[in-house]
Each structure stands twice: as C-alpha cells, then as structure tokens.
Motif scaffolding. Structure first.
Motif: not given
Length: 326
Positions: A135-136, A289, A285, A236, A234
């Motif tokens: 994950g990020e 998003r 995500k 992604v 952010e």
C-alpha cells in the motif's frame, strides 16, 4: 479542470511518456512534448501524436529548465522522464542528477510558472519487496540505484511542492508492458525470442510481479489530471493487485505468438543480487480515488505489443541505449 488544456510531458520520447502524450492528445489536450536533444520522437510518430516540441533537458542548470517550462506555459506537467529504467544504466552521478536534481528543478520551475498541477511518475521500486500487496503507506525501502534515486525524487517533489503551494500528486506504476517498449525489456525480448525461435536463457522466473498495460497507466494519469478534487500531496499506486510470476508472463507471451515456448530456457541464469522476489500493488486507493482499475486483459495486451513489435525502418542511433526515458 476544463479541456482542452496544455500538458507538458517530460520523457515524451520514452515508453510511458509517448503513451501518456497519446492519451492526452486523444482527450483533446494540447500536448507539449518535452525532451532533450537526441531524444527522438519516433514513438510519438508511430502512435500518430501531434505534439508541440519543447527542448527540456533535466540535466541542464535550473535556470534553463525554468526558462523551458515558462516558455511552454503548461496547465499540467506529467513528469515521466527518468534515468535508470533500464537496469544496464548504473551511473550514480547521472542517476542522482537526473532523477533527484532534475526533478527538484522541474518542480521549482512549475511553481514559478504557476502550472496548475503536476503528476510526478514514481515507481514501485521505491518500495522494498513484500510478501503481501504493498500500500501507499509502506515506507520506502528501495534496493536498486533506480529505486533509491526515484524515492529521493518523490520526497523532494512532494516537499518542494508543498512548500511552494503547488498541487502535485505522485503515481507509482508497478510493472508496465505495451507497444513500443525498448527491445531490451522483458516482454518484447520474450516475444521476439518465441517468434524467431531464438534460444534465450532466463532465471527460474519465480519473481512475483504486478504487470499493467501501459495504456491503462496513461488512462490513470488522464483521470487524475481531470479530477475536480485533485489529490495534492498524495501517492497513488497504479497496479492490478493480481500477482503473476515472471515465468507465467513469459508463457503468456509464448501463447500470444503461438509457438516458440521451447526457446525459453528457464533456470539457466541466477537471480540478480538485488532481485526483489515479490512486488505487488495494493490497488485499492486508485479504485476508490480515481475510479480506475487495470482493465486490459493480458492476452489482449500481448497482441497489441506484437502488432508494434518490429521497429520502424529508420530508428534514432540511440534507440535502446538512451537512458533518460520512462
């Protein structure tokens, strides 16, 4: 954001950069194809992309980069250029100068020119290997020179953008394949070996990877660019979340050709000393998003690569050896 707008694509002569330029052009954007002298535009020509050329060298002094960006007047920058995508390129100074210093200059130039948004293309190799989807929020743990300098570039881009009020987001593609990739890369190399019956020695192929068709990555960049709620600051991930071994990928290439699988000699070579045995994306995500998922089936993607497998009759002298392109 309203279109048509002006998008500056760095590394536009490279694999991902050309496909990003193509996707934005088809969406009605004015494409500004940024590259250095000798970078070539043959990929753009093969894809039929009409673009305005912009001379921009990430190894140039900061003031030259700033002047190039200011002259281009972009509403958006998609930063695809990088050094070391090809494992053969291991020059430490060139990697740091292009990936870190060049990115820093570019982000400063974007802020100074009041570019509306920047999409910085990172890489899954900023992460370390993991036996579960990444994950990020995973901490950077790169093992290769490319991953190390790209991780540094991501930190520099995010920090500099935040301090200067610039809307910048980072995408981290996982394994990419597609038409017009350099012939030294795994998928085109295997397709040619199978097609031509050329004996090719390989590792055992047990590495787990997350491969995504390059056109899907370009689509994600477009969706991100046109979001009303741009996720500034952010990161992604762009991956399928579905692991595949390198051997299975090679077998899919052989199946697309229809013959030649016996030319692939699995287990003849050792793994590289810094080989990451598992790099797979947590892609939740991007779905939440961006409303994006990797959508091109592997067999269809392989067929598309085959259609573009042979290069044009006239290639730039530096084809396959120019290091600054993603």
């Amino acid at each position: 954001m309203r279109v048509p707008m002006r998008v500056l694509v760095t590394g536009s002569g490279g694999f991902l950069g050309a496909h990003v330029a193509d996707r934005f052009a088809r969406a009605g954007w004015t494409v500004l194809a940024a590259g250095r002298k000798g970078g070539g535009d043959w990929r753009l020509a093969r894809l039929g992309v009409a673009a305005e050329p912009v001379r921009l060298d990430l190894t140039a002094p900061g003031e030259e980069i700033a002047a190039a960006v200011a002259g281009a007047r972009p509403d958006l920058i998609v930063h695809c250029a990088a050094y070391g995508v090809d494992y053969r390129f291991q020059d430490v100074a060139a990697s740091a100068r292009t990936n870190l210093e060049g990115t820093l200059h570019l982000v400063r130039a974007a802020a100074q020119a009041k570019a509306g948004r920047v999409i910085h293309v990172g890489t899954c190799y900023e992460y370390g290997p993991s036996d579960r989807p990444i994950g990020e929020d995973a901490l950077p743990a790169p093992r290769s020179l490319y991953g190390i300098t790209k991780a540094a570039a991501t930190l520099a881009a995010l920090g500099t953008a935040a301090s200067r009020g610039l809307a910048l987001a980072v995408v981290r593609p996982f394994g990419m394949y597609g038409p017009l990739e350099n012939d030294t890369k795994f998928v085109p190399m295997i397709l040619r070996a199978c097609r031509d019956g050329r004996r090719t020695e390989l590792t055992a192929g047990g590495q787990l990877r997350d491969y995504v068709y390059v056109g899907d990555v370009a689509e994600a960049c477009l969706r991100l660019a046109e979001m009303a709620d741009f996720p500034a600051g952010e990161i992604v991930n762009l991956g399928s979340g579905a692991p595949i071994t390198i051997r299975a990928l090679g077998e899919a290439a052989a199946a697309a050709v229809g013959h030649g699988g016996d030319a692939l000699v699995w287990g003849a070579l050792p793994y590289r000393p810094d080989e990451a045995m598992s790099i797979v994306a947590d892609a939740a995500k991007a779905a939440a998003r961006l409303g994006w998922r990797a959508s091109t089936p592997l067999d269809e993607g392989m067929r598309r690569v085959l259609a573009f497998l042979d290069p044009p009759e006239t290639l730039p002298e530096n084809f396959g050896v120019l290091p600054c392109a993603t």
